[in-house]
Motif scaffolding. Structure first.
Motif, short mmCIF file in Angstrom:
data_model
loop_
_atom_site.label_atom_id
_atom_site.label_comp_id
_atom_site.label_asym_id
_atom_site.label_seq_id
_atom_site.Cartn_x
_atom_site.Cartn_y
_atom_site.Cartn_z
N GLY A 145 11.08 -3.42 -6.02
CA GLY A 145 10.91 -2.91 -7.37
C GLY A 145 10.90 -1.39 -7.34
N ILE A 146 11.86 -0.77 -7.99
CA ILE A 146 12.03 0.68 -7.88
C ILE A 146 11.79 1.34 -9.24
N GLN A 147 10.98 2.39 -9.22
CA GLN A 147 10.74 3.20 -10.41
C GLN A 147 10.92 4.67 -10.05
N ASN A 148 11.72 5.36 -10.84
CA ASN A 148 11.96 6.79 -10.60
C ASN A 148 12.43 7.06 -9.17
N GLY A 149 13.26 6.16 -8.67
CA GLY A 149 13.81 6.35 -7.34
C GLY A 149 12.87 5.99 -6.20
N ARG A 150 11.66 5.46 -6.49
CA ARG A 150 10.70 5.10 -5.45
C ARG A 150 10.40 3.62 -5.52
N THR A 151 10.21 3.00 -4.35
CA THR A 151 9.83 1.59 -4.29
C THR A 151 8.32 1.49 -4.49
N VAL A 152 7.92 0.89 -5.60
CA VAL A 152 6.50 0.78 -5.93
C VAL A 152 5.98 -0.65 -5.78
N SER A 153 6.90 -1.58 -5.51
CA SER A 153 6.48 -2.98 -5.36
C SER A 153 7.59 -3.75 -4.65
N VAL A 154 7.24 -4.92 -4.15
CA VAL A 154 8.24 -5.86 -3.64
C VAL A 154 7.89 -7.25 -4.14
N THR A 155 8.91 -8.06 -4.32
CA THR A 155 8.73 -9.47 -4.60
C THR A 155 9.06 -10.25 -3.34
N LEU A 156 8.08 -10.98 -2.84
CA LEU A 156 8.26 -11.78 -1.64
C LEU A 156 8.87 -13.12 -2.07
N LEU A 157 10.15 -13.30 -1.82
CA LEU A 157 10.84 -14.52 -2.23
C LEU A 157 10.52 -15.68 -1.31
N SER A 158 10.38 -15.38 -0.04
CA SER A 158 10.02 -16.40 0.94
C SER A 158 9.68 -15.72 2.25
N GLY A 159 8.68 -16.25 2.96
CA GLY A 159 8.34 -15.71 4.27
C GLY A 159 6.99 -15.03 4.29
N GLU A 160 6.93 -13.91 5.03
CA GLU A 160 5.65 -13.24 5.29
C GLU A 160 5.88 -11.74 5.43
N ALA A 161 5.04 -10.97 4.77
CA ALA A 161 5.18 -9.51 4.81
C ALA A 161 3.82 -8.87 5.01
N ALA A 162 3.79 -7.82 5.84
CA ALA A 162 2.56 -7.04 6.07
C ALA A 162 2.77 -5.65 5.49
N VAL A 163 1.76 -5.16 4.78
CA VAL A 163 1.86 -3.86 4.10
C VAL A 163 0.81 -2.92 4.68
N ASP A 164 1.26 -1.75 5.12
CA ASP A 164 0.37 -0.70 5.61
C ASP A 164 0.45 0.48 4.65
N LEU A 165 -0.70 0.83 4.05
CA LEU A 165 -0.75 1.91 3.07
C LEU A 165 -1.60 3.06 3.60
N GLY A 166 -1.12 4.27 3.37
CA GLY A 166 -1.84 5.44 3.88
C GLY A 166 -2.62 6.18 2.81
N GLY A 167 -3.06 5.46 1.77
CA GLY A 167 -3.82 6.13 0.72
C GLY A 167 -2.93 6.91 -0.22
N SER A 168 -1.81 6.32 -0.65
CA SER A 168 -0.89 7.02 -1.55
C SER A 168 -1.51 7.15 -2.93
N ALA A 169 -0.92 8.01 -3.74
CA ALA A 169 -1.47 8.26 -5.08
C ALA A 169 -1.31 7.05 -5.98
N GLU A 170 -0.30 6.22 -5.74
CA GLU A 170 -0.05 5.06 -6.59
C GLU A 170 -0.28 3.78 -5.80
N PRO A 171 -0.81 2.74 -6.45
CA PRO A 171 -1.00 1.46 -5.76
C PRO A 171 0.34 0.79 -5.49
N PHE A 172 0.33 -0.13 -4.56
CA PHE A 172 1.52 -0.87 -4.18
C PHE A 172 1.26 -2.35 -4.43
N THR A 173 2.28 -3.05 -4.98
CA THR A 173 2.11 -4.45 -5.37
C THR A 173 3.11 -5.34 -4.64
N VAL A 174 2.62 -6.48 -4.18
CA VAL A 174 3.47 -7.52 -3.62
C VAL A 174 3.31 -8.76 -4.48
#
Length: 337
Positions: free
Chosen positions: A164-193
């Motif tokens: 999911g891209i807003q203003n040229g940045r990926t702010v979210s992903v949709t997990l269609l199938s499988g498994e994903a791990a997210v590592d966040l470094g304290g960015s200004a905006e939250p990230f959604t799966v």
């Protein structure tokens, strides 16, 4: 005058057994893209393979017709099936369950389990959720994506996502199938799966989302994760987990986060997990297919740590521990009986 016998040579018993195993597996309703590819390799191996497959299909279709006629003429000959609570799952899964119930009542354990003409349908319905994916991984593959300066997403085996891209940045992903791990470094905006009807949202820390067969599981490794679902919301702290499907959201539970994230270290960790579920997990990482047909061993519990790079050694260990017999067939099929 000499005449030459031009009738085809009879198919070997071994080849027909292989065809029955493939038919039973493909009709189970739990077919992956890897299964379909392995089956096509087996089917294309020779004309005899195709002939064996078609003959077994034909015999089953004939048996099914005869069985139906017998039941119509003798309605009390077979016990009525036990009532099963209605489950609002897709029609495909309900049809598969009905076929399995019929097969269980009408055929022996080693018989074929396929309806006439189902083979093309199996291939059509393989991995429908991967359509529209931006990124996907193959069997045994893991991939790390840096989606922003402080957002890293690692995809496990057989995983498909859409960004999911807003203003040229990926702010979210949709997990269609499988498994994903997210590592966040304290960015200004939250990230959604997003996965299914729910979603997990965090601004820092680490979390994982697993989504298979319509069931999702969200695990917080570090930090805080907010889980949203039509049935409610949950807040996860480190080492906590929640699960959901289309209709139900579980309570928050405590878990061993290191075991959940073991796949990122190249390991699979099991703690009192049923053997049938261990085999299913191994199938996600291994080319081909392992089929457990030993009914007595299905619910045996497994505790252990296995290297993903050495899953054949893990299978050999399971074979020895539970006194199983292993038989390898073409197309990467391994039968544990």
């Amino acid at each position: 005058m000499n005449t030459r016998d031009t009738s085809p040579a009879p198919l070997s018993d071994d080849l027909q057994r292989q065809a029955r195993v493939w038919l039973r597996l493909l009709d189970s309703g739990d077919v992956t893209e890897v299964d379909a590819q392995a089956f096509r390799r087996w089917l294309d191996a020779s004309a005899d393979h195709k002939l064996a497959f078609n003959e077994v299909k034909h015999r089953w279709a004939t048996l099914r017709t005869a069985s139906g006629m017998y039941v119509e003429r003798h309605p009390n000959a077979m016990p009525a099936p036990a009532a099963v609570p209605a489950t609002p799952r897709p029609a495909l899964r309900q049809r598969s369950a009905g076929r399995r119930a019929f097969i269980g009542g009408a055929l022996t354990v080693g018989a074929a389990a396929a309806v006439a003409g189902f083979y093309p349908d199996v291939l059509r319905r393989v991995m429908p959720d991967s359509l529209g994916a931006d990124e996907r991984t193959a069997v045994g593959e893991q991939r790390t994506l840096t989606l922003a300066s402080q957002t890293v997403v690692t995809l496990n085996t057989q995983t498909s996502i859409r960004q999911g891209i807003q203003n040229g940045r990926t702010v979210s992903v949709t997990l269609l199938s499988g498994e994903a791990a997210v590592d966040l470094g304290g960015s200004a905006e939250p990230f959604t799966v997003s996965a299914g009807v729910g979603s997990a949202r965090a601004q820092d820390g680490r979390f994982e989302v697993r989504y298979l067969d319509g069931k999702a599981c969200v695990t917080c490794i570090d930090g805080t994760v907010q889980v949203s679902h039509p049935a409610g919301k949950r807040s996860l702290q480190a080492h906590q987990q929640v699960a959901y499907n289309d209709h139900v959201l579980s309570d928050v539970g405590n878990v061993n986060a290191l075991a959940v994230a073991a796949w990122r270290r190249g390991e699979l960790v099991f703690d009192q997990i049923r053997l049938v579920d261990v085999v299913a997990e191994i199938n996600r990482y291994r080319s081909g297919r392992v089929v457990l047909v030993n009914e007595a061993a299905r619910n045996q519990r497994v505790t252990g740590r296995f290297r993903i790079a050495s899953l054949d050694a893990a299978l050999a260990q399971l074979e020895s521990t539970f006194d199983l017999n292993a038989r390898s067939l073409p197309g990467g099929l391994l039968i544990l009986s």
